[in-house]
Design an enzyme around this catalytic site. Structure first.
Site, PDB file in Angstrom:
ATOM      1  N   TYR A 161       0.832  -1.208   0.000  1.00 23.51           N
ATOM      2  CA  TYR A 161       0.000   0.000   0.000  1.00 23.51           C
ATOM      3  C   TYR A 161       0.863   1.252   0.000  1.00 23.51           C
ATOM      4  O   TYR A 161       1.901   1.305   0.675  1.00 23.51           O
ATOM      5  CB  TYR A 161      -0.871   0.038   1.260  1.00 23.51           C
ATOM      6  CG  TYR A 161      -2.067  -0.872   1.235  1.00 23.51           C
ATOM      7  CD1 TYR A 161      -3.261  -0.458   0.639  1.00 23.51           C
ATOM      8  CD2 TYR A 161      -2.021  -2.123   1.827  1.00 23.51           C
ATOM      9  CE1 TYR A 161      -4.377  -1.283   0.649  1.00 23.51           C
ATOM     10  CE2 TYR A 161      -3.139  -2.960   1.833  1.00 23.51           C
ATOM     11  CZ  TYR A 161      -4.308  -2.527   1.244  1.00 23.51           C
ATOM     12  OH  TYR A 161      -5.414  -3.337   1.247  1.00 23.51           O
ATOM     13  N   ARG A 185      -4.056 -11.578   3.694  1.00 23.13           N
ATOM     14  CA  ARG A 185      -5.307 -11.147   3.081  1.00 23.13           C
ATOM     15  C   ARG A 185      -5.368 -11.623   1.645  1.00 23.13           C
ATOM     16  O   ARG A 185      -4.387 -11.522   0.910  1.00 23.13           O
ATOM     17  CB  ARG A 185      -5.396  -9.601   3.058  1.00 23.13           C
ATOM     18  CG  ARG A 185      -5.413  -8.891   4.377  1.00 23.13           C
ATOM     19  CD  ARG A 185      -6.528  -9.293   5.322  1.00 23.13           C
ATOM     20  NE  ARG A 185      -7.831  -9.591   4.750  1.00 23.13           N
ATOM     21  CZ  ARG A 185      -8.714  -8.682   4.301  1.00 23.13           C
ATOM     22  NH1 ARG A 185      -8.446  -7.398   4.353  1.00 23.13           N
ATOM     23  NH2 ARG A 185      -9.892  -9.049   3.822  1.00 23.13           N
ATOM     24  N   HIS A 202     -10.944  -2.207  -1.426  1.00 17.83           N
ATOM     25  CA  HIS A 202     -11.830  -1.589  -0.430  1.00 17.83           C
ATOM     26  C   HIS A 202     -12.813  -0.663  -1.136  1.00 17.83           C
ATOM     27  O   HIS A 202     -12.429   0.051  -2.075  1.00 17.83           O
ATOM     28  CB  HIS A 202     -11.015  -0.761   0.567  1.00 17.83           C
ATOM     29  CG  HIS A 202     -10.080  -1.567   1.408  1.00 17.83           C
ATOM     30  ND1 HIS A 202     -10.413  -2.024   2.656  1.00 17.83           N
ATOM     31  CD2 HIS A 202      -8.815  -2.005   1.183  1.00 17.83           C
ATOM     32  CE1 HIS A 202      -9.394  -2.700   3.173  1.00 17.83           C
ATOM     33  NE2 HIS A 202      -8.407  -2.701   2.296  1.00 17.83           N
TER      34      HIS A 202
END
Lengths: 241, 212
Positions: free
Chosen positions: A107, A156, A161
């Site tokens: 990220y 994950r 999202h």
């Protein structure tokens, strides 16, 4: 079905409860006192509205909206779908915001220290308004899986999202979309917070070959359902009569 | 408890998931550490043309161990100074302030845990039909890592004691002591009006949250 009609009661059995020890962070961040049920007033049936002026021309193109020296590395992917309410009606002109990791699972966030590198040409966020039929679409790089500190070896699945507004603040929703066939999904502690298996399955986007662009990119389809509004009939308290 | 049967053909709501620790990337990219959009949403919504008393709402959000959570998304939704929402469903006979959307978004600070919203004090809004007018309030919605489904609450104003006593929502809370968790005291600092609204996710001082 007028804009001031009250929303259907949220079916909490379709959502994760607040306290889910399988996902450790929830243990200390979940209220212990039950929620107080509140009948809708103007404060709940209204909510913020957005216009195209709020957005820029590349806001729904994650391949180009942070490109500096070239295109980002990874699987170019279209994601699209419809935002509907519980009555099956399109939710028009509503703001949909998305964020995700890059192709390696990293990220662009000052608190992410995973060893996979940042992609200099990928930001990882986008936003758009649904059209008159409730449709939205964006172009992106398929995100990679990444590890997180839940159990010692928790990973994950690839996911994007989502944040959606709807027409009233009571419809406000944040969720995550997963990709069909990802073998990490059955091992994930976050999707496991949803007790209803069929509800959890609705978070999995389906490969949509019909929406793909030959020799260019694949596509996935992800529809979102927000709460419906009550029929008004004779006793809508907000409208009176 | 049983889900509504599919045979009635209502579509079931998409389930919620946590916003995660990196919610800022999508919703507050500047806080994540980069610039990407030309127009950014913010927690500073009292622009120069907006009518009303300028106020700052600030506070921290505490977990069950009493530590402040430093990665929380905070959104607020409120009426304008006349007590009208900027939304088609609000047909109250009150002035609409077109330059005031009424919605703010911010995050708790990574270092201090404090969130800050600069806005105006809202007016009173009509209650449900047959109910009393609601006291001035700001609707809050919280999302973060560890919160599986967004938490809804309301902030009321400490200097509106009379209106608060009559508020139809505060009065549905069974324990009078817990109503106090929604009332923010007013103070002043360097000429700025501050309402301090700390939120306790869990424990002895737990804030009242609503199923709206």
């Amino acid at each position: 079905m007028t804009p001031e009609a009250e929303f259907h009661q949220r079916d909490r059995d379709l959502h994760p409860p607040a306290y889910t020890p399988v996902y450790k962070t929830s243990v200390l961040r979940s209220p212990r006192v039950p929620l107080w049920s509140l009948q809708n007033s103007l404060s709940e049936v209204t909510g913020p509205t957005f216009t195209p002026d709020d957005l820029g021309p590349l806001d729904n193109d994650l391949i180009r909206n942070y490109a500096k020296s070239g295109e980002p590395i990874g699987e170019q992917t279209i994601v699209h779908g419809y935002v509907l309410d519980g009555n099956g009606r399109p939710v028009v002109n509503t703001l949909v915001e998305v964020w995700q990791a890059n192709a390696g699972g990293r990220y662009r966030h000052r608190n992410d220290t995973y060893i996979a590198p940042i992609d200099p040409n990928f930001g990882g966020c986008g936003r758009m308004l649904t059209d008159e039929s409730g449709h939205y679409f964006f172009r992106t790089i398929k995100p990679g899986a990444y590890p997180f500190r839940n159990r010692v070896n928790s990973w994950r699945p690839a996911h994007i999202h989502y944040s959606v507004f709807g027409t009233g603040f009571a419809q406000r929703l944040i969720t995550q979309m997963y990709f069909e066939g990802d073998p990490l999904i059955p091992h994930d502690s976050i999707i496991a917070t949803i007790p209803d298996k069929s509800a959890a399955e609705r978070l999995i986007a389906l490969l949509d070959l019909n929406a793909s662009r030959p020799l260019e990119c694949l596509a996935y389809r992800f529809d979102i359902v927000l709460r419906g509004r009550r029929q008004t009939f004779f006793e809508n308290k907000l409208q009176g009569s | 408890m049983k889900a509504i049967p599919f045979s009635l053909s209502y579509l079931p709501e998409t389930p919620s998931q946590t916003a995660g620790p990196y919610v800022h990337i999508g919703l507050i990219p500047k806080q994540a550490g980069f610039e990407i959009f030309e127009n950014n949403f913010s927690g500073n919504i009292a622009g120069p043309g907006v009518v009303g008393e300028r106020i700052t709402i600030e506070g921290r959000i505490f977990d069950g161990t009493g530590h402040s959570a430093k990665d929380v998304l905070v959104e607020t939704w409120q009426a304008n100074a006349a007590g009208r929402y900027n939304h088609a469903a609000d047909s109250q006979d009150k002035e609409l302030d077109k330059g005031f959307r009424g919605w703010a978004r911010t995050g708790t600070d990574f270092a201090t845990g404090v969130y800050t919203i600069r806005t105006i004090k809202p007016g009173c809004v009509a209650g449900r039909k047959g109910r009393k007018t609601m006291a001035p309030h700001v609707n809050f919605w919280l999302a973060s890592r560890g919160i599986n489904i967004g938490l809804a609450t309301r902030m009321y104003f400490g200097d509106e004691e009379t209106a608060n006593l009559d508020d139809p929502v505060l009065n549905i809370i069974e324990q009078p002591g817990r109503r106090e968790t929604l009332v923010a005291p007013r103070s002043e600092r360097d000429g700025t009006v501050i309402y301090t609204f700390d939120i306790y996710l869990q424990g002895d001082r737990e804030t009242v949250f609503f199923d709206v």
